[in-house]
Design a protein around this motif. Structure first.
Motif, PDB file in Angstrom:
ATOM      1  N   HIS A   1       0.833  -1.219   0.000  1.00 49.29           N
ATOM      2  CA  HIS A   1       0.000   0.000   0.000  1.00 49.29           C
ATOM      3  C   HIS A   1       0.860   1.258   0.000  1.00 49.29           C
TER       4      HIS A   1
ATOM      5  N   ASN B   1       2.946   3.523   3.415  1.00 49.38           N
ATOM      6  CA  ASN B   1       2.242   3.524   4.704  1.00 49.38           C
ATOM      7  C   ASN B   1       3.245   3.489   5.840  1.00 49.38           C
TER       8      ASN B   1
ATOM      9  N   ALA C   1      -3.444   2.443  15.197  1.00 47.30           N
ATOM     10  CA  ALA C   1      -3.808   3.422  14.159  1.00 47.30           C
ATOM     11  C   ALA C   1      -3.484   2.866  12.773  1.00 47.30           C
ATOM     12  N   HIS C   2      -2.788   1.746  12.749  1.00 48.56           N
ATOM     13  CA  HIS C   2      -2.332   1.161  11.471  1.00 48.56           C
ATOM     14  C   HIS C   2      -2.895  -0.246  11.349  1.00 48.56           C
TER      15      HIS C   2
ATOM     16  N   ALA D   1      -5.774  -1.838  13.616  1.00 50.82           N
ATOM     17  CA  ALA D   1      -7.151  -1.325  13.577  1.00 50.82           C
ATOM     18  C   ALA D   1      -8.157  -2.452  13.378  1.00 50.82           C
TER      19      ALA D   1
ATOM     20  N   LYS E   1     -12.677   6.883  18.554  1.00 52.00           N
ATOM     21  CA  LYS E   1     -12.544   6.969  17.096  1.00 52.00           C
ATOM     22  C   LYS E   1     -13.392   5.865  16.485  1.00 52.00           C
ATOM     23  N   LEU E   2     -13.904   6.114  15.301  1.00 50.14           N
ATOM     24  CA  LEU E   2     -14.628   5.067  14.574  1.00 50.14           C
ATOM     25  C   LEU E   2     -13.571   4.211  13.865  1.00 50.14           C
TER      26      LEU E   2
ATOM     27  N   GLY F   1     -11.478   1.578  11.825  1.00 56.38           N
ATOM     28  CA  GLY F   1     -11.779   1.027  10.507  1.00 56.38           C
ATOM     29  C   GLY F   1     -12.299   2.076   9.548  1.00 56.38           C
ATOM     30  N   PHE F   2     -12.364   3.336  10.076  1.00 57.53           N
ATOM     31  CA  PHE F   2     -12.779   4.460   9.208  1.00 57.53           C
ATOM     32  C   PHE F   2     -11.635   5.463   9.107  1.00 57.53           C
TER      33      PHE F   2
ATOM     34  N   HIS G   1      -8.606   7.524   6.541  1.00 61.33           N
ATOM     35  CA  HIS G   1      -7.348   7.100   5.908  1.00 61.33           C
ATOM     36  C   HIS G   1      -6.560   8.346   5.507  1.00 61.33           C
ATOM     37  N   ARG G   2      -5.231   8.255   5.639  1.00 61.72           N
ATOM     38  CA  ARG G   2      -4.395   9.390   5.274  1.00 61.72           C
ATOM     39  C   ARG G   2      -4.529   9.725   3.789  1.00 61.72           C
TER      40      ARG G   2
ATOM     41  N   ARG H   1     -10.343  -1.517  -1.267  1.00 60.99           N
ATOM     42  CA  ARG H   1     -10.146  -2.834  -0.660  1.00 60.99           C
ATOM     43  C   ARG H   1     -11.327  -3.195   0.245  1.00 60.99           C
TER      44      ARG H   1
ATOM     45  N   ARG I   1     -15.210  15.359   7.119  1.00 62.07           N
ATOM     46  CA  ARG I   1     -13.812  14.923   7.278  1.00 62.07           C
ATOM     47  C   ARG I   1     -13.428  13.846   6.256  1.00 62.07           C
TER      48      ARG I   1
ATOM     49  N   ASN J   1     -12.158   1.785   5.735  1.00 64.62           N
ATOM     50  CA  ASN J   1     -10.879   1.406   5.123  1.00 64.62           C
ATOM     51  C   ASN J   1     -10.735  -0.111   5.161  1.00 64.62           C
TER      52      ASN J   1
ATOM     53  N   ASP K   1      -9.550  -2.118   7.056  1.00 65.93           N
ATOM     54  CA  ASP K   1      -9.682  -2.841   8.325  1.00 65.93           C
ATOM     55  C   ASP K   1     -11.116  -2.969   8.806  1.00 65.93           C
TER      56      ASP K   1
ATOM     57  N   ARG L   1       1.508  -8.679   3.874  1.00 64.76           N
ATOM     58  CA  ARG L   1       2.219  -7.408   3.658  1.00 64.76           C
ATOM     59  C   ARG L   1       3.730  -7.620   3.533  1.00 64.76           C
TER      60      ARG L   1
HETATM   61  C1  SDX Z   1      -4.259   1.161   7.634  1.00 57.73           C
HETATM   62  O1  SDX Z   1      -1.377   4.337   5.262  1.00 57.73           O
HETATM   63  C2  SDX Z   1      -1.879   3.235   4.832  1.00 57.73           C
HETATM   64  O2  SDX Z   1      -1.908   2.948   3.652  1.00 57.73           O
HETATM   65  C3  SDX Z   1      -2.354   2.279   5.907  1.00 57.73           C
HETATM   66  C4  SDX Z   1      -3.110   1.060   5.421  1.00 57.73           C
HETATM   67  C5  SDX Z   1      -2.203   0.113   4.694  1.00 57.73           C
HETATM   68  O3  SDX Z   1      -2.708  -0.678   3.879  1.00 57.73           O
HETATM   69  O4  SDX Z   1      -0.995   0.078   5.023  1.00 57.73           O
HETATM   70  O5  SDX Z   1      -4.153   1.439   4.550  1.00 57.73           O
HETATM   71  C6  SDX Z   1      -3.704   0.277   6.589  1.00 57.73           C
HETATM   72  O6  SDX Z   1      -3.565   1.497   8.539  1.00 57.73           O
HETATM   73  C7  SDX Z   1      -5.673   1.666   7.495  1.00 57.73           C
HETATM   74  C8  SDX Z   1      -6.060   2.658   8.625  1.00 57.73           C
HETATM   75  C9  SDX Z   1      -6.454   1.841   9.842  1.00 57.73           C
HETATM   76  N1  SDX Z   1      -6.642   2.715  11.011  1.00 57.73           N
HETATM   77  C10 SDX Z   1      -7.851   2.943  11.524  1.00 57.73           C
HETATM   78  O7  SDX Z   1      -8.907   2.545  11.028  1.00 57.73           O
HETATM   79  C11 SDX Z   1      -7.829   3.736  12.816  1.00 57.73           C
HETATM   80  C12 SDX Z   1      -8.879   4.844  12.752  1.00 57.73           C
HETATM   81  N2  SDX Z   1      -8.478   5.825  11.757  1.00 57.73           N
HETATM   82  C13 SDX Z   1      -7.759   7.006  12.242  1.00 57.73           C
HETATM   83  O8  SDX Z   1      -6.866   6.750  13.286  1.00 57.73           O
HETATM   84  C14 SDX Z   1      -7.233   7.868  11.106  1.00 57.73           C
HETATM   85  O9  SDX Z   1      -8.243   7.981  10.182  1.00 57.73           O
HETATM   86  C15 SDX Z   1      -5.955   7.465  10.384  1.00 57.73           C
HETATM   87  C16 SDX Z   1      -4.836   7.274  11.315  1.00 57.73           C
HETATM   88  C17 SDX Z   1      -6.175   6.217   9.591  1.00 57.73           C
HETATM   89  C18 SDX Z   1      -5.607   8.609   9.425  1.00 57.73           C
HETATM   90  O10 SDX Z   1      -5.348   9.686  10.206  1.00 57.73           O
HETATM   91  P1  SDX Z   1      -4.850  11.103   9.569  1.00 57.73           P
HETATM   92  O11 SDX Z   1      -4.687  11.008   8.105  1.00 57.73           O
HETATM   93  O12 SDX Z   1      -3.686  11.574  10.370  1.00 57.73           O
HETATM   94  O13 SDX Z   1      -6.116  11.994   9.777  1.00 57.73           O
HETATM   95  P2  SDX Z   1      -6.325  12.892  11.033  1.00 57.73           P
HETATM   96  O14 SDX Z   1      -6.053  12.122  12.277  1.00 57.73           O
HETATM   97  O15 SDX Z   1      -5.611  14.178  10.813  1.00 57.73           O
HETATM   98  O16 SDX Z   1      -7.928  13.130  10.972  1.00 57.73           O
HETATM   99  C19 SDX Z   1      -8.494  14.242  10.326  1.00 57.73           C
HETATM  100  C20 SDX Z   1      -9.775  14.506  11.121  1.00 57.73           C
HETATM  101  C21 SDX Z   1      -9.511  14.738  12.619  1.00 57.73           C
HETATM  102  O17 SDX Z   1     -10.605  15.517  13.098  1.00 57.73           O
HETATM  103  P3  SDX Z   1     -10.349  17.109  13.374  1.00 57.73           P
HETATM  104  O18 SDX Z   1      -9.122  17.206  14.256  1.00 57.73           O
HETATM  105  O19 SDX Z   1     -10.129  17.695  11.989  1.00 57.73           O
HETATM  106  O20 SDX Z   1     -11.624  17.553  14.034  1.00 57.73           O
HETATM  107  O21 SDX Z   1     -10.627  13.364  11.077  1.00 57.73           O
HETATM  108  C22 SDX Z   1     -10.791  12.834  12.386  1.00 57.73           C
HETATM  109  C23 SDX Z   1      -9.658  13.376  13.225  1.00 57.73           C
HETATM  110  O22 SDX Z   1     -10.026  13.425  14.607  1.00 57.73           O
HETATM  111  N3  SDX Z   1     -10.717  11.364  12.267  1.00 57.73           N
HETATM  112  C24 SDX Z   1     -11.555  10.529  12.856  1.00 57.73           C
HETATM  113  C25 SDX Z   1     -11.142   9.250  12.444  1.00 57.73           C
HETATM  114  N4  SDX Z   1     -10.078   9.361  11.631  1.00 57.73           N
HETATM  115  C26 SDX Z   1      -9.820  10.688  11.540  1.00 57.73           C
HETATM  116  N5  SDX Z   1     -12.615  10.731  13.694  1.00 57.73           N
HETATM  117  C27 SDX Z   1     -13.256   9.610  14.116  1.00 57.73           C
HETATM  118  N6  SDX Z   1     -12.896   8.337  13.754  1.00 57.73           N
HETATM  119  C28 SDX Z   1     -11.864   8.131  12.921  1.00 57.73           C
HETATM  120  N7  SDX Z   1     -11.536   6.894  12.563  1.00 57.73           N
END
Ligand code: SDX
Length: 423
Positions: free
Chosen positions: A228, A231, A262-263, A266, A296-297, A299-300, A302-303, A311, A351, A356, A358, A383
């Motif tokens: 991916h 990442n 967070a990665h 999740a 946090k929600l 599984g929702f 993504h950067r 996927r 937002r 995603n 996961d 991976r």
């Molecule tokens: C993977 O990078 C990759 O490619 C990873 C991956 C891979 O194949 O290798 O795709 C696999 O890691 C998928 C991601 C799995 N993680 C999760 O599902 C954990 C929940 N998601 C979050 O932790 C978050 O969305 C991230 C870490 C995935 C992304 O974070 P970012 O890009 O740093 O975004 P951010 O934290 O700056 O969020 C922007 C806004 C924020 O709100 P505000 O400060 O603007 O008010 O969105 C909010 C965040 O608080 N937000 C969420 C959220 N994710 C972001 N709010 C609630 N639930 C969430 N899941």
């Protein structure tokens, strides 16, 4: 669209070339500031390219994912995991003869040194299997010291094949150790994924043969998780590799990064979240908690994907095939309703938070009777092919140097040490 950036600073003007949508950060150094040559500050690398790569392409806005230019949907439909691993490493899909040779080569490297098994089994039985896997992978360099010759193409290839071949065995033994069952050794009559399933689930009496629908679903999950681009865990692999480390030591770091909730962690956290919600009628209360920053929600979001993760769509389809065999996971109803509500709710829409990879994978793993602690291990196994391809691209990239970012210093300066009896 401009192909250069003009910066004016005081009396001076600087023209910086724009290539591939980027400027070279070192070009900024010609601009003097009161804190020295101009640099960029980018915590989490939100907007920084650290390498050039031709392995995986993602368009986050359009929800596009391609391995070496092939759409993930087509690969998930038509390929096998080892075929995709070959593609990631070599840049082209194998023909039938190349694939057969590749499968033979990988499958002759499934056995793991007994000492590595002892390392894995030296952990408490209930230690998290990702910790066992991290130790097992990192220890492998000590059994194959030639892997330290990272400039040698033959050593690069031989150790990549070893790691891809052995990862399922290490992962399966980590699992068997946690449930107090004997190790099941690789069976050369089985393909890569079926052999993995047999090493996980084989009981003493029976020869384990997975249902073809389960086997295909695991193959698809392996393909979807294979790579991916840059990442967090791949960046860890490339960072450790940049110091001149072998593929095992670098992949060990990748396992550590993937462990994070967070990665890769999740998928385990999604199941925990669905269980805590408990029923569809409690989703509203949970969503309110998310909006108030209490949770946090998982599984929702993504950067990169600011659209549906392609996927997640494929995995959601795979749940149907698996549930035909295992029976429907009741938590799926909560997940589907949670997704429906989140996709309409302003907080998530604003937002650009979508399911995603996961969000649904854990439901399949749970239906296959994996404990949640194994979910991230099931992410790490496939991976490994991506980590190996990225490691190889990094160690053979003439532009790469040891990674050593700058910092913005915010601490004290030049303080005199006061003798301890005067502090
Ligand atoms: C993977 O990078 C990759 O490619 C990873 C991956 C891979 O194949 O290798 O795709 C696999 O890691 C998928 C991601 C799995 N993680 C999760 O599902 C954990 C929940 N998601 C979050 O932790 C978050 O969305 C991230 C870490 C995935 C992304 O974070 P970012 O890009 O740093 O975004 P951010 O934290 O700056 O969020 C922007 C806004 C924020 O709100 P505000 O400060 O603007 O008010 O969105 C909010 C965040 O608080 N937000 C969420 C959220 N994710 C972001 N709010 C609630 N639930 C969430 N899941």
């Amino acid at each position: 669209m401009s192909d250069n950036l003009t910066i004016s600073s005081g009396e001076d003007t600087f023209d910086l070339a724009i290539t591939d949508g980027t400027i070279k950060a070192t070009d900024l150094k010609q601009v003097a500031t009161s804190d020295g040559p101009l640099a960029t500050y980018d915590p989490g690398f939100m907007n920084t390219a650290a390498c050039k790569s031709s392995i995986t392409y993602i368009d986050g806005d359009a929800g596009i994912l391609e391995y070496r230019g092939y759409p993930i949907e087509q690969l998930a439909e038509q390929a096998t995991h080892l075929e995709v691993a070959y593609l990631l490493l070599n840049g082209e899909l194998p023909n039938a003869e190349e694939l057969a040779g590749w499968e033979r080569e990988v499958n002759t490297h499934r056995f793991v040194h007994e000492n590595v098994a002892q390392i894995v089994e030296s952990f408490r039985y209930d230690a998290h299997p990702m910790a066992k896997l991290m130790a097992g992978v990192a220890s492998m360099q000590t059994f194959y010291p030639s892997a330290r010759q990272i400039e040698d193409p033959e050593s690069q290839r031989r150790n990549i094949v070893r790691l891809i071949g052995k990862m399922p065995t290490l992962a399966a033994w980590s699992y068997r150790h946690s449930i107090g069952r004997h190790r099941v050794y690789p069976n050369d009559e089985l393909g890569y994924v079926d052999n993995f399933l047999a090493m996980l689930f084989q009981s003493q009496q029976r020869v384990y043969r997975p249902d073809p629908r389960v086997s295909r679903a695991m193959e698809v999950l392996f393909i979807l998780h294979a790579d991916h681009e840059q990442n967090c865990s791949t960046t860890a692999v490339r960072t450790v590799a940049s110091a001149g480390n072998d593929v095992y030591t670098s992949a060990g770091a990748g396992v550590g990064a993937l462990f994070g909730p967070a990665h890769g962690g999740a998928n385990e956290a999604v199941l925990k979240m669905l269980r805590e919600i408990g029923s569809v009628d409690r989703i509203g209360e949970f969503i309110d908690g998310v909006k108030n920053g209490k949770a946090k929600l998982m599984g929702f979001g993504h950067r990169v994907y600011k659209n549906y993760d392609p996927r997640a769509r494929v995995i959601k389809k795979a749940t149907d095939e698996v549930f035909e065999v295992t029976g429907r996971n009741p938590l799926l109803d909560i997940a589907v309703e949670l997704e429906r509500i989140a996709l309409e709710d302003e907080y998530f829409v604003k937002r650009r938070l979508y399911p995603n990879v996961d969000f649904y994978s854990g439901l399949i793993y749970e239906a296959l009777k994996f404990p949640p602690e194994m979910f991230t291990v099931l992410f790490a196994v496939p991976r490994t092919a991506g980590w190996c391809a990225q490691w190889l691209e990094g160690v053979t990239d003439a532009e790469q140097k040891i990674m050593r970012p700058k910092q913005v210093y915010t601490g004290h300066r030049e303080r005199a040490v006061v003798p301890i009896d005067q502090r």
